[in-house]
Scaffold this active site. Structure first.
Site: not given
Ligand code: ATR
Length: 273
Positions: A61, A65, A86, A101, A128, A131, A215
Site C-alpha cells: 500500500t 505501490k 497492490n 483494485d 484522476a 484509484a 469509493i
Molecule cells: P487515490 O490513490 O485515492 O486516488 P490520490 O492519487 O491522492 O488518491 O488522488 C486524489 C484525488 O482526489 C485526485 O483526483 C485529486 O485531485 P487533483 O488531481 O487535482 O489533486 C482529488 N482531490 C483531492 N482533494 C480535492 C479537492 N479539494 N477538490 C477536488 N479534487 C480533490
C-alpha cells in the site's frame, strides 16, 4: 504456518489485517497476516527478507505501490495497465505483481446490483488519482462505451485519457453538466471523506435510473450518496471495493479452493472501527 502481510508507511490505518484475520479464522487456516510499517529506505531490504522468510506473498500500500514494480519478475496485465501493484504472490522466489483494485470495484457493484448493465450508457468518473486509474481500467473491461472524466487538475485527467481511449476529459467546473443520460457516476476523489470538504455537484440532470458509486467509505453514506438517494438513484458504498480487492490475495496466499466470501458480518466488523 503460511505467512502473508501488508507493507506500507504508515500502516496503522490499513484495514487489511482485520479482513484477512477474519477469513483465516472463518476458514480455520493456520496462517498469519501481519501489518508491516516499512519506510522507503528499508523497502528493498524488506522485500528480500520476506521472500527469504517464506512469505507466500503480501499486499503493498501507500507509498510503495509503484516502487514494488521493478522487484516483480512477473506483472499481470492488470498491474501493467494500471501501473501499480497492490498484491504480490511469491512463487519459487519470483515476485508476481498483481492489481486487484479493478476486480474489487467491479465485483462490489456486480454483487450489490446483480442486474446492473455496464453497457447501458456512459459513465462519469470524478478524480484522476491512483484509484481512478484502476476504475477506468475496470470500466473499459466491463464494456462501458464512453467515460467522461473530470479532475480538479486537468493535466492528470488528460494523462489518463491518453492511456484509456474511451475517456473524454471534462473541465472540473463542468462536472454537473455531463450527467444527462448517464448510467453510472463514480467518485474517486477524497471529497466527502471524514475531515474533507463534501463533493459539490448538482445532480439535477442525473437520471433516476443511474447508479452512483462512491469509493469513500468513511462515512459509509457520503453527502454525494445521500443526495443521490434523495433523487431515487441506486447507490453503492465504497466499503465493498476494499473487501473485494482483498479476495484474490487471500486465495492465492492461503490456497483456498474458492475466493473468500464477503459477508455482512465482515462488513460490520470493518465499519465498527
Ligand atoms: P487515490 O490513490 O485515492 O486516488 P490520490 O492519487 O491522492 O488518491 O488522488 C486524489 C484525488 O482526489 C485526485 O483526483 C485529486 O485531485 P487533483 O488531481 O487535482 O489533486 C482529488 N482531490 C483531492 N482533494 C480535492 C479537492 N479539494 N477538490 C477536488 N479534487 C480533490
Amino acid at each position: 504456518m503460511i505467512k502473508a502481510g501488508v507493507i506500507g508507511y504508515p500502516i496503522s490505518q490499513s484495514k487489511s489485517p482485520k479482513i484477512h484475520g477474519y477469513w483465516l479464522n472463518r476458514y480455520g487456516i493456520k496462517g498469519s497476516y501481519t501489518a508491516m510499517a516499512v519506510p522507503p529506505d528499508e523497502f528493498a531490504h524488506t522485500i528480500d527478507k520476506l521472500a527469504a522468510d517464506g512469505f507466500t506473498g503480501f499486499n503493498v500500500t501507500i507509498p510503495h505501490k509503484q516502487a514494488i514494480i521493478p522487484f516483480c519478475g512477473v506483472l499481470t496485465p492488470n498491474a501493467q495497465k494500471i501501473g501499480a501493484v497492490n498484491t504480490v504472490f511469491i512463487r519459487n522466489g519470483i515476485l508476481h505483481g498483481d492489481n486487484t483494485d479493478a476486480f474489487g470495484f467491479t465485483q462490489n457493484l456486480d454483487e450489490k446490483q446483480p442486474n446492473f448493465d455496464w453497457t447501458a450508457g456512459p459513465a462519469v468518473v470524478l478524480g484522476a488519482g491512483g484509484a481512478a486509474r484502476a476504475i477506468l481500467y475496470a470500466l473499459e473491461q466491463s464494456g462501458v462505451s464512453q467515460i467522461y472524466l473530470a479532475n480538479r487538475t486537468k493535466a492528470k485527467a488528460e494523462e489518463l485519457a491518453a492511456a484509456f481511449p474511451k475517456v473524454r476529459v471534462v473541465d472540473w467546473e463542468r462536472r454537473s453538466d455531463v450527467l444527462e443520460n448517464i448510467n453510472l457516476l463514480v467518485n474517486t476523489t477524497a471529497l466527502g471523506m471524514v475531515g474533507q470538504e463534501p463533493l459539490t455537484i448538482d445532480l439535477a440532470a442525473l437520471p433516476a435510473a443511474a447508479t452512483v458509486y462512491d469509493i469513500v467509505y468513511s462515512p459509509l453514506i457520503t453527502p454525494l450518496l445521500a443526495q443521490a438517494k434523495e433523487k431515487g438513484c441506486t447507490v453503492v458504498t465504497g466499503i465493498g471495493m476494499l473487501l473485494h480487492q482483498a479476495r484474490p490475495g487471500f486465495q492465492g496466499w492461503f490456497g483456498t479452493k474458492n475466493l473468500p466470501e464477503v459477508t455482512a458480518e465482515l462488513e460490520e466488523l470493518l465499519l465498527k472501527n
